[in-house]
Design an enzyme around this catalytic site. Structure first.
Site, PDB file in Angstrom:
ATOM      1  N   ASP A  32      -0.282   3.957  -3.415  1.00  0.00           N
ATOM      2  CA  ASP A  32      -0.693   4.755  -5.012  1.00  0.00           C
ATOM      3  C   ASP A  32      -0.028   6.083  -4.097  1.00  0.00           C
ATOM      4  O   ASP A  32      -0.830   6.854  -3.587  1.00  0.00           O
ATOM      5  CB  ASP A  32      -1.643   4.671  -5.300  1.00  0.00           C
ATOM      6  CG  ASP A  32      -1.874   5.597  -6.667  1.00  0.00           C
ATOM      7  OD1 ASP A  32      -1.372   4.696  -7.713  1.00  0.00           O
ATOM      8  OD2 ASP A  32      -2.375   6.692  -6.912  1.00  0.00           O
ATOM      9  N   TYR A  37       1.886  14.451  -6.035  1.00  0.00           N
ATOM     10  CA  TYR A  37       1.125  15.038  -4.821  1.00  0.00           C
ATOM     11  C   TYR A  37       2.375  15.330  -3.902  1.00  0.00           C
ATOM     12  O   TYR A  37       1.524  16.430  -3.498  1.00  0.00           O
ATOM     13  CB  TYR A  37       0.807  13.619  -4.804  1.00  0.00           C
ATOM     14  CG  TYR A  37       0.179  12.896  -5.185  1.00  0.00           C
ATOM     15  CD1 TYR A  37      -1.224  13.284  -6.842  1.00  0.00           C
ATOM     16  CD2 TYR A  37      -0.451  11.664  -4.816  1.00  0.00           C
ATOM     17  CE1 TYR A  37      -1.552  12.680  -7.016  1.00  0.00           C
ATOM     18  CE2 TYR A  37      -1.723  11.048  -5.421  1.00  0.00           C
ATOM     19  CZ  TYR A  37      -1.955  11.161  -7.019  1.00  0.00           C
ATOM     20  OH  TYR A  37      -2.682  10.331  -7.857  1.00  0.00           O
ATOM     21  N   LYS A  62       4.046   8.399 -10.190  1.00  0.00           N
ATOM     22  CA  LYS A  62       4.392   8.444 -10.954  1.00  0.00           C
ATOM     23  C   LYS A  62       4.654   9.944 -11.978  1.00  0.00           C
ATOM     24  O   LYS A  62       4.971  10.437 -11.063  1.00  0.00           O
ATOM     25  CB  LYS A  62       2.227   8.892 -11.058  1.00  0.00           C
ATOM     26  CG  LYS A  62       1.189   8.052 -11.096  1.00  0.00           C
ATOM     27  CD  LYS A  62      -0.818   9.049 -10.736  1.00  0.00           C
ATOM     28  CE  LYS A  62      -1.229   7.896  -9.633  1.00  0.00           C
ATOM     29  NZ  LYS A  62      -0.600   7.550  -8.697  1.00  0.00           N
ATOM     30  N   HIS A  98       1.140  10.416 -15.389  1.00  0.00           N
ATOM     31  CA  HIS A  98       0.135  10.829 -15.007  1.00  0.00           C
ATOM     32  C   HIS A  98      -1.338  11.304 -15.819  1.00  0.00           C
ATOM     33  O   HIS A  98      -2.132  11.398 -15.482  1.00  0.00           O
ATOM     34  CB  HIS A  98       0.575  11.947 -13.586  1.00  0.00           C
ATOM     35  CG  HIS A  98       0.060  12.794 -13.128  1.00  0.00           C
ATOM     36  ND1 HIS A  98       0.438  12.556 -11.580  1.00  0.00           N
ATOM     37  CD2 HIS A  98      -1.819  11.893 -12.598  1.00  0.00           C
ATOM     38  CE1 HIS A  98      -0.579  12.342 -10.744  1.00  0.00           C
ATOM     39  NE2 HIS A  98      -1.754  12.026 -11.462  1.00  0.00           N
TER      40      HIS A  98
END
Length: 268
Positions: A32, A37, A62, A98
């Site tokens: 994931d 990120y 996401k 998200h």
């Protein structure tokens, strides 16, 4: 979708390749990540270097529907293409919105683009993250496509019973981010430590076993190889009813709280 996966939140891109490769070597098959990120490229390198066949992997990323972007169909499709390019993949297994950001009133338009992505087969499934019951209701009013997953903050200190019940009613898989509570507070509570000692397991393993028993998908994160392996080694024991009751009670205890942002107001 494997019930236990590996998350890479807060893992720098330079470290993501090694962390993902270690996780896959340990036996994880679900990874994931997310655009925000900043480690989709490193994650993709780890996937490629692992030698694990693509059909054995379950990859989630996401859409970062941040406030600096005006979200419409073309913007969503560009963001999805960018994620695929960084991951080095021609499809993902799951693509999530998200955050709902309800104050912006654009997640329905975003979801319409997600419908298109799903119909084209470049995401095997689409879902949401951090959506509240009201947000899920709004989607249901506007679309017949039910989110496959809602990834939410979920751990014994924040058990989200109402939302989990709604998911079960609508056929939405509950996935827990920060399943271990983001730190040592949960893992050092006397109730958790006692159950861990009883089973000869770590506190993290006990909490992950609690998630699995409740039917949650969990994605613990670590960059420490021994902990990566330990978090996956949770299928050789089970919690009894007394253990589960003690962990369930933490959600109504003095330490109970949300750790992450409140989706009702989060718009950063």
């Amino acid at each position: 979708m494997p019930q236990l996966g590996f998350g890479v939140w807060q893992v720098p891109d330079a470290e993501a390749e090694r962390a993902v490769a270690t996780a896959l070597e340990a036996g994880y098959r679900s990874i994931d990540t997310a655009s925000v990120y900043g480690n989709e490229a490193g994650t993709g390198r780890g996937l490629a270097a692992s030698g694990v066949a693509r059909e054995e992997l379950f990859v989630t990323t996401k859409l970062w529907n941040g406030p600096k972007q005006r979200w419409h169909r073309d913007a969503v499709l560009r963001a999805f293409d960018d994620s695929l390019g960084k991951l080095g993949l021609d499809h993902v297994d799951l693509y999530l919105i998200h955050w709902p950001r309800p104050m912006r009133e654009d997640f329905v338009a975003i979801w319409q683009a997600f419908e298109e992505i799903a119909a084209g087969g470049r995401a095997r499934a689409v879902g949401v993250s951090n959506f509240r019951p009201a947000d899920l209701d709004r989607l249901a009013e506007a679309s017949e496509l039910v989110p496959a997953v809602n990834q939410i903050e979920l751990h014994p200190l924040f058990p989200q019973e109402e939302l989990r019940a709604l998911h079960a009613e609508r056929g939405i898989t509950t996935e827990a981010w920060s399943p271990l509570g983001q730190g040592k507070e949960l893992l050092t509570l006397p109730a958790v430590s006692a159950i861990a000692a009883k089973h000869g397991r770590s506190a993290a393993q006990v909490v992950l076993r609690w998630h699995l028993g409740h039917g949650n998908v969990a994605i613990p994160k670590s960059v420490t190889p021994s902990r990566i392996r330990e978090n996956l080694d949770v299928f050789g024991f089970e919690l009894d009813a007394e253990d589960v009751a003690a962990l369930d009670a933490l959600g109504a205890g003095p330490a109970a709280r949300r750790i992450g942002p409140d989706p009702a107001v989060f718009d950063v």
